[in-house]
Scaffold this motif. Structure first.
Motif, PDB file in Angstrom:
ATOM      1  N   ASN A 166      43.393  38.809  44.381  1.00 36.91           N
ATOM      2  CA  ASN A 166      43.826  38.467  42.952  1.00 36.91           C
ATOM      3  C   ASN A 166      44.040  37.136  42.783  1.00 36.91           C
ATOM      4  O   ASN A 166      45.008  36.621  43.473  1.00 36.91           O
ATOM      5  CB  ASN A 166      44.918  39.440  42.447  1.00 36.91           C
ATOM      6  CG  ASN A 166      44.452  40.832  41.954  1.00 36.91           C
ATOM      7  OD1 ASN A 166      43.163  41.060  42.059  1.00 36.91           O
ATOM      8  ND2 ASN A 166      45.362  41.655  41.797  1.00 36.91           N
ATOM      9  N   PHE A 225      41.023  36.343  38.134  1.00 38.04           N
ATOM     10  CA  PHE A 225      39.974  36.875  39.128  1.00 38.04           C
ATOM     11  C   PHE A 225      40.553  38.280  39.730  1.00 38.04           C
ATOM     12  O   PHE A 225      41.697  38.007  40.364  1.00 38.04           O
ATOM     13  CB  PHE A 225      39.484  36.036  39.928  1.00 38.04           C
ATOM     14  CG  PHE A 225      38.736  34.777  39.385  1.00 38.04           C
ATOM     15  CD1 PHE A 225      37.691  34.639  38.599  1.00 38.04           C
ATOM     16  CD2 PHE A 225      39.518  33.531  39.292  1.00 38.04           C
ATOM     17  CE1 PHE A 225      37.152  33.743  37.812  1.00 38.04           C
ATOM     18  CE2 PHE A 225      39.140  32.398  38.548  1.00 38.04           C
ATOM     19  CZ  PHE A 225      37.970  32.420  37.638  1.00 38.04           C
ATOM     20  N   ARG A 226      39.899  39.307  39.942  1.00 40.96           N
ATOM     21  CA  ARG A 226      40.528  40.588  40.467  1.00 40.96           C
ATOM     22  C   ARG A 226      39.885  40.825  41.861  1.00 40.96           C
ATOM     23  O   ARG A 226      38.559  40.587  42.035  1.00 40.96           O
ATOM     24  CB  ARG A 226      40.084  41.916  39.311  1.00 40.96           C
ATOM     25  CG  ARG A 226      40.923  41.625  38.080  1.00 40.96           C
ATOM     26  CD  ARG A 226      40.768  43.046  37.650  1.00 40.96           C
ATOM     27  NE  ARG A 226      41.354  42.655  36.220  1.00 40.96           N
ATOM     28  CZ  ARG A 226      42.586  43.130  36.090  1.00 40.96           C
ATOM     29  NH1 ARG A 226      43.502  43.352  36.866  1.00 40.96           N
ATOM     30  NH2 ARG A 226      43.221  42.809  34.806  1.00 40.96           N
ATOM     31  N   TYR A 269      36.060  42.272  42.997  1.00 43.20           N
ATOM     32  CA  TYR A 269      35.106  42.142  41.787  1.00 43.20           C
ATOM     33  C   TYR A 269      34.087  40.907  42.208  1.00 43.20           C
ATOM     34  O   TYR A 269      34.439  40.038  42.974  1.00 43.20           O
ATOM     35  CB  TYR A 269      35.924  41.654  40.438  1.00 43.20           C
ATOM     36  CG  TYR A 269      36.428  42.736  39.722  1.00 43.20           C
ATOM     37  CD1 TYR A 269      37.085  43.530  40.522  1.00 43.20           C
ATOM     38  CD2 TYR A 269      36.344  42.867  38.679  1.00 43.20           C
ATOM     39  CE1 TYR A 269      37.750  44.935  39.731  1.00 43.20           C
ATOM     40  CE2 TYR A 269      36.883  43.846  37.704  1.00 43.20           C
ATOM     41  CZ  TYR A 269      37.485  45.143  38.560  1.00 43.20           C
ATOM     42  OH  TYR A 269      38.041  45.991  37.677  1.00 43.20           O
ATOM     43  N   TYR A 287      31.510  37.687  41.005  1.00 42.75           N
ATOM     44  CA  TYR A 287      31.523  36.868  39.751  1.00 42.75           C
ATOM     45  C   TYR A 287      30.392  35.838  39.929  1.00 42.75           C
ATOM     46  O   TYR A 287      30.112  35.448  40.874  1.00 42.75           O
ATOM     47  CB  TYR A 287      32.773  36.024  39.615  1.00 42.75           C
ATOM     48  CG  TYR A 287      34.084  36.827  39.336  1.00 42.75           C
ATOM     49  CD1 TYR A 287      34.378  36.916  37.853  1.00 42.75           C
ATOM     50  CD2 TYR A 287      34.755  37.357  40.354  1.00 42.75           C
ATOM     51  CE1 TYR A 287      35.623  37.942  37.772  1.00 42.75           C
ATOM     52  CE2 TYR A 287      35.853  38.121  40.029  1.00 42.75           C
ATOM     53  CZ  TYR A 287      36.250  38.372  38.779  1.00 42.75           C
ATOM     54  OH  TYR A 287      37.322  38.995  38.509  1.00 42.75           O
ATOM     55  N   ASP A 289      36.378  33.442  34.008  1.00 47.58           N
ATOM     56  CA  ASP A 289      37.318  34.524  34.366  1.00 47.58           C
ATOM     57  C   ASP A 289      37.228  35.923  33.696  1.00 47.58           C
ATOM     58  O   ASP A 289      36.155  36.145  32.962  1.00 47.58           O
ATOM     59  CB  ASP A 289      38.703  33.966  34.225  1.00 47.58           C
ATOM     60  CG  ASP A 289      39.136  33.743  32.650  1.00 47.58           C
ATOM     61  OD1 ASP A 289      38.461  34.222  32.031  1.00 47.58           O
ATOM     62  OD2 ASP A 289      40.026  33.106  32.614  1.00 47.58           O
ATOM     63  N   GLU A 290      37.962  36.789  33.594  1.00 51.37           N
ATOM     64  CA  GLU A 290      38.106  38.237  32.980  1.00 51.37           C
ATOM     65  C   GLU A 290      38.011  38.007  31.492  1.00 51.37           C
ATOM     66  O   GLU A 290      37.389  39.024  30.893  1.00 51.37           O
ATOM     67  CB  GLU A 290      39.167  39.086  33.512  1.00 51.37           C
ATOM     68  CG  GLU A 290      39.553  39.227  34.896  1.00 51.37           C
ATOM     69  CD  GLU A 290      38.243  40.251  35.406  1.00 51.37           C
ATOM     70  OE1 GLU A 290      37.892  41.345  34.555  1.00 51.37           O
ATOM     71  OE2 GLU A 290      37.510  40.264  36.258  1.00 51.37           O
ATOM     72  N   GLU A 291      38.285  37.000  31.070  1.00 49.35           N
ATOM     73  CA  GLU A 291      38.408  36.658  29.435  1.00 49.35           C
ATOM     74  C   GLU A 291      36.915  35.746  29.174  1.00 49.35           C
ATOM     75  O   GLU A 291      36.903  35.275  27.857  1.00 49.35           O
ATOM     76  CB  GLU A 291      39.418  36.265  28.927  1.00 49.35           C
ATOM     77  CG  GLU A 291      40.880  37.136  29.079  1.00 49.35           C
ATOM     78  CD  GLU A 291      42.024  36.556  28.726  1.00 49.35           C
ATOM     79  OE1 GLU A 291      42.130  35.454  28.455  1.00 49.35           O
ATOM     80  OE2 GLU A 291      42.854  37.299  28.646  1.00 49.35           O
TER      81      GLU A 291
END
Length: 76
Positions: A9, A28-29, A32, A34, A48-50
């Protein structure tokens, strides 16, 4: 476009003048995938996640040459 996998993470860190969010915001997880791309200046970026873009490597040829990238990501 290439894919990278997050190895651990990545937490948003603010400068010392700001109050950190609680719980910490994960950019960032771990585990996952990307998509990564080069910007106009040749640096590697991902979102990122958003959906906010971030520089993840400043190496023009291969992102794996950047030490920060190597700690947090691996090419898929």
């Amino acid at each position: 476009m290439e894919l990278v996998r997050c190895k651990k993470n990545v937490i948003k860190k603010l400068e010392f003048d700001f109050i950190e969010s609680d719980p910490p915001k994960i950019l960032f997880r771990e585990g996952y995938f990307y998509p990564v791309f080069k910007d106009a200046y040749g640096v590697w970026m991902t979102t990122d996640e958003e959906g906010i873009p971030h520089v993840i490597s400043e190496s023009e040829d291969n992102p794996e040459q950047d030490p920060w990238f190597g700690v947090h990501f691996i090419k898929a």
